[in-house]
Motif scaffolding. Structure first.
Motif, short mmCIF file in Angstrom:
data_model
loop_
_atom_site.label_atom_id
_atom_site.label_comp_id
_atom_site.label_asym_id
_atom_site.label_seq_id
_atom_site.Cartn_x
_atom_site.Cartn_y
_atom_site.Cartn_z
N TRP A 46 -32.62 51.06 -37.81
CA TRP A 46 -31.61 50.80 -36.45
C TRP A 46 -31.26 52.16 -35.88
N ALA A 47 -30.83 53.13 -36.91
CA ALA A 47 -30.58 54.49 -36.44
C ALA A 47 -31.85 55.17 -35.94
N ALA A 48 -33.11 54.85 -36.34
CA ALA A 48 -34.14 55.28 -35.55
C ALA A 48 -34.40 54.54 -34.34
N GLN A 49 -34.08 53.37 -34.35
CA GLN A 49 -34.49 52.69 -32.94
C GLN A 49 -32.99 52.07 -32.40
N PRO A 50 -32.25 52.81 -31.93
CA PRO A 50 -30.80 52.28 -31.60
C PRO A 50 -30.86 51.47 -30.28
N TRP A 51 -32.00 51.42 -29.62
CA TRP A 51 -32.08 50.65 -28.37
C TRP A 51 -32.13 49.10 -28.52
N GLN A 52 -32.57 48.76 -29.75
CA GLN A 52 -32.33 47.28 -29.99
C GLN A 52 -31.15 46.69 -30.21
N ILE A 53 -30.17 47.63 -30.71
CA ILE A 53 -28.68 47.22 -30.77
C ILE A 53 -28.19 47.50 -29.35
N VAL A 54 -28.49 48.32 -28.52
CA VAL A 54 -27.97 48.72 -27.44
C VAL A 54 -28.28 47.53 -26.35
N PHE A 55 -29.47 46.96 -26.30
CA PHE A 55 -29.99 45.87 -25.59
C PHE A 55 -29.28 44.67 -25.94
N GLY A 56 -29.19 44.58 -27.06
CA GLY A 56 -28.38 43.21 -27.85
C GLY A 56 -26.80 43.22 -27.11
N LEU A 57 -26.40 44.49 -27.17
CA LEU A 57 -25.03 44.31 -26.68
C LEU A 57 -24.89 44.24 -25.22
N LEU A 58 -25.95 44.85 -24.55
CA LEU A 58 -25.89 44.80 -23.12
C LEU A 58 -26.01 43.36 -22.56
N PHE A 59 -26.81 42.81 -23.24
CA PHE A 59 -27.20 41.15 -23.14
C PHE A 59 -25.64 40.34 -23.08
N LEU A 143 -20.21 45.25 -35.60
CA LEU A 143 -20.43 46.17 -34.38
C LEU A 143 -20.46 45.50 -33.14
N THR A 144 -21.23 44.37 -32.83
CA THR A 144 -21.54 43.48 -31.87
C THR A 144 -20.15 42.91 -31.57
N LEU A 145 -19.56 42.34 -32.49
CA LEU A 145 -18.32 41.50 -32.27
C LEU A 145 -17.00 42.58 -31.75
N MET A 148 -17.92 43.23 -28.15
CA MET A 148 -17.55 41.96 -27.16
C MET A 148 -15.77 42.16 -27.18
N VAL A 149 -15.31 42.49 -28.14
CA VAL A 149 -13.60 42.25 -27.99
C VAL A 149 -13.38 43.51 -26.97
N ALA A 150 -14.04 44.64 -27.06
CA ALA A 150 -13.72 45.65 -26.17
C ALA A 150 -14.01 45.19 -24.51
N CYS A 151 -15.23 44.52 -24.57
CA CYS A 151 -15.62 43.98 -23.15
C CYS A 151 -14.46 42.98 -22.62
#
Length: 287
Positions: A46-59, A143-145, A148-151
């Motif tokens: 995940w650290a090497a490919q952070p875009w996967q987490i970022v896109f999940g959060l943006l969705f 991290l996702t939760l 979402m709480v911040a949003c």
């Protein structure tokens, strides 16, 4: 095929030797150490490919903004109240459900690339791979939760009960995620096909929308409302709304009156069924 058999034989032989050479407590220690090694491996990916987490959060953030602002004005909350406060606990739970797809994708990708077979050829505990995957996914879910709480706070959502009740609500949300990830791991190990993700999405999306996340089950036809009430997702959402002090859909049915109890029971049942099935499916690979 012969290489897979040799890996299976090697794994079985090593496991038997470890079982005879180490006491049970020592075996548990090594199983936990093996699982943590797999967790670190997934975190490095995940650290090497952070875009996967970022896109999940943006969705997830996009869903909050879309339903909160585009559709929120047209939806009336049962008993009155702010729709975004009604919506956010449901969105938290829905994000936990959508994590099922990420779990499935990660496990099937490893199996498709032969990574899982290499793990099986190593002297590691049979449960280490699935436990490591579960630990990594739970860290990602936290991290996702948090995002979402911040949003939610940014769009006006608030909790109105004490710190203890609020933490209990977050605990129930993560408990649901923990239970569902075993379903995702088991499906991935049984189907073992990245292409089957579409079929999983056909399962996940109706499960998410046939619930009390967006609207009250009382607004649905009788039989459909009953299905929505007994949806495991609905139990967690209703319990979270109650613990947060947010507007809820209420209801006179038994499941509506015991939402917190059901928010414990459903994950316990799912974990009791799919955790052993996941470990068994992993051990039966390539046989």
């Amino acid at each position: 095929m012969s290489g897979s058999r040799e890996a299976t034989v090697l794994t079985t032989t090593v496991d038997e030797r470890r079982a005879t050479e180490r006491p049970q407590a020592q075996q548990l220690k090594w199983a936990l150490a093996d699982g943590w090694t797999i967790t670190l491996r997934d975190l490095k990916h995940w650290a090497a490919q952070p875009w996967q987490i970022v896109f999940g959060l943006l969705f997830s953030v996009m869903l909050v903004l879309m339903f909160g602002y585009l559709f929120g004005g047209a939806i009336e909350v049962p008993g009155g109240g702010n729709y975004r406060e009604f919506l956010l606990p449901g969105m938290f739970a829905l994000t936990m459900l959508f994590g099922l797809e990420a779990t499935y994708t990660a496990v099937t990708t490893d199996a498709d690339r032969g990574v899982t077979d290499r793990f099986r050829a190593m002297p590691m505990a049979g449960s280490a791979v699935v436990m490591g995957r579960a630990s990594a996914d739970m860290l990602n879910s936290m991290l996702t939760l948090a995002a979402m709480v911040a949003c939610g706070l940014a769009v006006g959502w608030r909790w109105h009960e004490g710190v203890g009740a609020t933490l209990a609500a977050f605990g129930l949300l993560l408990l649901l995620r923990f239970a569902l990830l075993w379903l995702g791991i088991w499906l991935a190990l049984v189907l073992r096909s990245p292409e089957a993700l579409m079929a999983l999405q056909i399962l996940v999306w109706p499960l998410g929308f046939l619930s009390n996340v967006y609207v009250a089950p009382q607004t649905m036809p009788g039989w459909l409302g009953t299905l929505a009430e007994w949806n495991p997702l609905s139990a967690t959402v209703a319990a979270a709304r109650e613990l947060f002090g947010n507007p809820g859909w209420g209801g006179d049915s038994w499941v509506a009156q015991h939402s917190i109890l059901m928010a414990f029971l459903w994950p316990a049942v799912l974990t009791a069924v799919f955790f052993p099935l996941s470990v068994r499916a992993y051990r039966r690979l390539s046989r």
